[in-house]
Design an enzyme around this catalytic site. Structure first.
Site, PDB file in Angstrom:
ATOM      1  N   SER A  86     -15.749  20.875  26.345  1.00  0.00           N
ATOM      2  CA  SER A  86     -16.171  19.484  26.173  1.00  0.00           C
ATOM      3  C   SER A  86     -14.944  18.616  25.970  1.00  0.00           C
ATOM      4  O   SER A  86     -13.938  19.062  25.423  1.00  0.00           O
ATOM      5  CB  SER A  86     -17.084  19.352  24.945  1.00  0.00           C
ATOM      6  OG  SER A  86     -17.354  17.991  24.661  1.00  0.00           O
TER       7      SER A  86
ATOM      8  N   TYR B 207     -19.620  20.698  16.403  1.00  0.00           N
ATOM      9  CA  TYR B 207     -19.541  20.817  17.858  1.00  0.00           C
ATOM     10  C   TYR B 207     -18.089  20.702  18.343  1.00  0.00           C
ATOM     11  O   TYR B 207     -17.614  21.531  19.124  1.00  0.00           O
ATOM     12  CB  TYR B 207     -20.399  19.730  18.504  1.00  0.00           C
ATOM     13  CG  TYR B 207     -20.464  19.789  20.004  1.00  0.00           C
ATOM     14  CD1 TYR B 207     -21.295  20.695  20.652  1.00  0.00           C
ATOM     15  CD2 TYR B 207     -19.708  18.919  20.790  1.00  0.00           C
ATOM     16  CE1 TYR B 207     -21.364  20.738  22.034  1.00  0.00           C
ATOM     17  CE2 TYR B 207     -19.768  18.953  22.170  1.00  0.00           C
ATOM     18  CZ  TYR B 207     -20.604  19.869  22.791  1.00  0.00           C
ATOM     19  OH  TYR B 207     -20.664  19.912  24.162  1.00  0.00           O
TER      20      TYR B 207
END
Length: 254
Positions: free
Chosen positions: A139, A152
């Site tokens: 990501s 995350y």
């Protein structure tokens, strides 16, 4: 020879493992590899479409001991992959103050520790065959902090370095390891953060009060856009690319 022909020649009857095939990027990647002739083995807890899969493996990536045994069995059956595509991931959306240990561990376990087990299970196979590649979907949040996304962001930073280290260790065997780092992509994970129908426009415009830039390309990525990039980087069309993080976010983190 056209790119499409090269890909079909490369992937005909090749075994490709894809995690997170129940929906989103994982499902799209599985469909793309299948169309090229690959025997796709898909991993997830739930499946929405198995027509593109050679074999579906129902598993909970949070249960590491069971996962390790499952992967060992597949390798023993001669089903180790030509490409390992790590897509599965979860998001815990909460400030550090209110984030529970259970939420933190859920992100680290599924987004990072499970990937470690997948890579480890295939490691000796890659060394022996000296072909193929690993692609992990990370990501852009691995390098750009986001409010309420500590678990995350940390898990994606960790899995990025895990994948790049695998690339360094496997380079002498001709096996490539890369990271595709998407930004906002039209998946259930993304839409789950939207408060109302203006969610897409808000993401594109950005959130200055949260120190989050918008998207210069003025659109959210589709799962197919990310999946096509995965196929390219995994394939021999990208044969001199390894240990790279390829960010695909429309310019959001330039």
């Amino acid at each position: 020879m056209s790119f499409d022909t090269q890909l079909k020649t490369e992937y005909q009857d090749k075994v490709v493992w894809v995690t997170g095939v129940g929906q989103g990027i994982g499902l799209s990647a599985a469909q793309h590899f299948s169309k090229l002739g690959a025997k796709v083995i898909g991993f997830d807890k739930h499946f929405s479409d198995t027509t593109c899969l050679y074999k579906s493996v129902q598993c909970d990536l949070a249960k590491l001991t069971e996962l390790e045994a499952t992967l060992s069995e597949l390798v023993a059956q001669g089903l180790a992959p030509y490409n390992l595509i790590n897509v599965a991931g979860v998001l815990e959306f909460e400030t550090i103050e209110h984030l529970s240990l259970a939420q933190w561990m859920q992100c680290q376990t599924i987004n990072n520790s499970a990937v470690f087990l997948f890579i480890k299970a295939c490691y000796e196979h890659f060394k022996t065959t000296q072909q193929g590649s690993i692609v992990t979907v990370g990501s852009n949040a691995a390098n750009t902090p986001r409010q309420k996304m500590a678990a995350y962001c940390a898990s994606k930073a960790a899995v990025t370095q895990l994948t790049l280290t695998a690339g360094l260790e496997l380079a002498n065997y001709g096996v490539r390891c890369n990271v595709i780092a998407p930004g906002s992509t039209l998946t259930p994970m993304q839409t789950g953060m939207w408060r109302d129908e203006s969610g897409a426009n808000n993401v594109i415009a950005g959130f200055p009060q949260e120190y989050k830039l918008g998207i210069p390309l003025q659109k959210i990525a589709t799962v197919d856009e990310i999946a096509r990039s995965i196929v390219f980087v995994a394939s021999q069309l990208s044969s001199h690319t390894t240990m790279q993080v390829i960010t695909i976010d429309g310019g959001a983190t330039f």
